[in-house]
Scaffold this motif. Sequence first.
Motif, PDB file in Angstrom:
ATOM      1  N   SER A  87      -7.896   0.489  -5.160  1.00 35.89           N
ATOM      2  CA  SER A  87      -8.594  -0.685  -4.642  1.00 35.89           C
ATOM      3  C   SER A  87     -10.047  -0.392  -4.314  1.00 35.89           C
ATOM      4  O   SER A  87     -10.411   0.742  -3.978  1.00 35.89           O
ATOM      5  CB  SER A  87      -7.877  -1.199  -3.390  1.00 35.89           C
ATOM      6  OG  SER A  87      -8.628  -2.219  -2.763  1.00 35.89           O
TER       7      SER A  87
ATOM      8  N   PHE B  37      -7.710   0.253   3.071  1.00 34.48           N
ATOM      9  CA  PHE B  37      -6.874  -0.571   3.941  1.00 34.48           C
ATOM     10  C   PHE B  37      -6.663   0.048   5.331  1.00 34.48           C
ATOM     11  O   PHE B  37      -6.212  -0.636   6.249  1.00 34.48           O
ATOM     12  CB  PHE B  37      -5.524  -0.832   3.270  1.00 34.48           C
ATOM     13  CG  PHE B  37      -5.645  -1.655   2.016  1.00 34.48           C
ATOM     14  CD1 PHE B  37      -5.719  -3.033   2.077  1.00 34.48           C
ATOM     15  CD2 PHE B  37      -5.709  -1.037   0.774  1.00 34.48           C
ATOM     16  CE1 PHE B  37      -5.849  -3.792   0.920  1.00 34.48           C
ATOM     17  CE2 PHE B  37      -5.844  -1.784  -0.382  1.00 34.48           C
ATOM     18  CZ  PHE B  37      -5.917  -3.165  -0.309  1.00 34.48           C
TER      19      PHE B  37
ATOM     20  N   VAL C  82      -2.290   0.806  -4.441  1.00 32.25           N
ATOM     21  CA  VAL C  82      -1.604  -0.462  -4.212  1.00 32.25           C
ATOM     22  C   VAL C  82      -0.612  -0.638  -5.358  1.00 32.25           C
ATOM     23  O   VAL C  82      -1.004  -0.641  -6.534  1.00 32.25           O
ATOM     24  CB  VAL C  82      -2.570  -1.659  -4.168  1.00 32.25           C
ATOM     25  CG1 VAL C  82      -1.803  -2.934  -3.818  1.00 32.25           C
ATOM     26  CG2 VAL C  82      -3.685  -1.431  -3.161  1.00 32.25           C
TER      27      VAL C  82
ATOM     28  N   GLU D  79      -4.947   6.719  -1.711  1.00 34.28           N
ATOM     29  CA  GLU D  79      -4.425   5.384  -1.400  1.00 34.28           C
ATOM     30  C   GLU D  79      -4.285   4.555  -2.678  1.00 34.28           C
ATOM     31  O   GLU D  79      -5.209   4.467  -3.487  1.00 34.28           O
ATOM     32  CB  GLU D  79      -5.364   4.670  -0.426  1.00 34.28           C
ATOM     33  CG  GLU D  79      -4.794   3.386   0.140  1.00 34.28           C
ATOM     34  CD  GLU D  79      -5.696   2.767   1.189  1.00 34.28           C
ATOM     35  OE1 GLU D  79      -5.331   2.771   2.374  1.00 34.28           O
ATOM     36  OE2 GLU D  79      -6.796   2.298   0.812  1.00 34.28           O
TER      37      GLU D  79
ATOM     38  N   GLN E  14      -1.389  -3.233   5.682  1.00 29.64           N
ATOM     39  CA  GLN E  14      -0.671  -3.604   4.476  1.00 29.64           C
ATOM     40  C   GLN E  14      -1.499  -4.563   3.622  1.00 29.64           C
ATOM     41  O   GLN E  14      -2.287  -5.355   4.139  1.00 29.64           O
ATOM     42  CB  GLN E  14       0.673  -4.248   4.834  1.00 29.64           C
ATOM     43  CG  GLN E  14       1.627  -4.412   3.671  1.00 29.64           C
ATOM     44  CD  GLN E  14       1.877  -3.122   2.916  1.00 29.64           C
ATOM     45  OE1 GLN E  14       1.167  -2.787   1.966  1.00 29.64           O
ATOM     46  NE2 GLN E  14       2.880  -2.373   3.359  1.00 29.64           N
ATOM     47  N   PHE E  15      -1.308  -4.479   2.296  1.00 32.58           N
ATOM     48  CA  PHE E  15      -1.976  -5.396   1.376  1.00 32.58           C
ATOM     49  C   PHE E  15      -1.330  -6.767   1.450  1.00 32.58           C
ATOM     50  O   PHE E  15      -0.114  -6.905   1.573  1.00 32.58           O
ATOM     51  CB  PHE E  15      -1.877  -4.872  -0.061  1.00 32.58           C
ATOM     52  CG  PHE E  15      -2.294  -5.881  -1.100  1.00 32.58           C
ATOM     53  CD1 PHE E  15      -3.628  -6.073  -1.400  1.00 32.58           C
ATOM     54  CD2 PHE E  15      -1.336  -6.645  -1.761  1.00 32.58           C
ATOM     55  CE1 PHE E  15      -4.014  -7.021  -2.345  1.00 32.58           C
ATOM     56  CE2 PHE E  15      -1.709  -7.586  -2.716  1.00 32.58           C
ATOM     57  CZ  PHE E  15      -3.053  -7.764  -3.010  1.00 32.58           C
TER      58      PHE E  15
ATOM     59  N   VAL F  13       0.840  -1.191   0.000  1.00 34.36           N
ATOM     60  CA  VAL F  13       0.000   0.000   0.000  1.00 34.36           C
ATOM     61  C   VAL F  13       0.879   1.246   0.000  1.00 34.36           C
ATOM     62  O   VAL F  13       1.842   1.340   0.768  1.00 34.36           O
ATOM     63  CB  VAL F  13      -0.934   0.014   1.226  1.00 34.36           C
ATOM     64  CG1 VAL F  13      -1.727   1.319   1.293  1.00 34.36           C
ATOM     65  CG2 VAL F  13      -1.884  -1.176   1.183  1.00 34.36           C
TER      66      VAL F  13
END
Length: 243
Positions: free
Chosen positions: A90, A94, A77, A75, A98-99, A66
């Motif tokens: 996305s 989030f 990704v 934001e 973290q992704f 992220v």
Amino acid sequence: QEAFKRAKILCDQVNEGMRMKENSERLEWLQIHVDLHTEEKALQEKITFNSLTNSVGPRRFLHCGVLKKTKSEKELVGFLFNDFLLLTTSSTTFNGHQFSFDKHHNVNLKLYRQPMFLSALTLGPSVRKEEDTVGFSLKLGDTILGLDTLSVNDKTLWNSKISEALSSFAVNEKKFLTTQKSVHENETKESKGRLLLIIVKGDNIFDPSGNIHAYCEASMGSQEQKTAVVTGGNFEKMGFKPE
């Protein structure tokens, strides 16, 4: 001693096989979960994640996480590969986490901008004037994009992964071009004539809506040629005469 060497070779082969399997699974996941259709007209060609790159062999996934735009805090990704960096938005927020492919396997993503190819990408410091522990920048042509990571450790990891990817890309691309040049020179010395290739027919090239987004690609030895993508159905625009 011999048994130990054989066991080590076997373990290395198993580990490499697992890495290749994980890489393939992640590339296939991205093909499904990244919406490419809304930006398909803007893309120079359709992205196929699990495929060969133009000059550095099979595409490999290197890192993801992220990120936020420094100025707007939008934001994103990011996904880093061995030939380009992809920034996406996305369907899920989030909130500082973290992704993860495992935790967020149902997330849907959209392209935020065109892929940033490593051949033209430069890594730089934060766009903030004051000392910054989480920010860095990416320069592509005349565009400078400021990005923030979630933590100091994330910044260190992103800087390390991008730097390694840029360095590795430069080395591998140089090897590829040197090999191509050498093969081409040898083939040129040994050439005996001229071949004219004309494509007269294409089958099964309509998409489900009945439209055509076609191109031709052919290779012979080290020689490769690919036409631009032609939409609609006007094949007269597709001049293709490799020699």
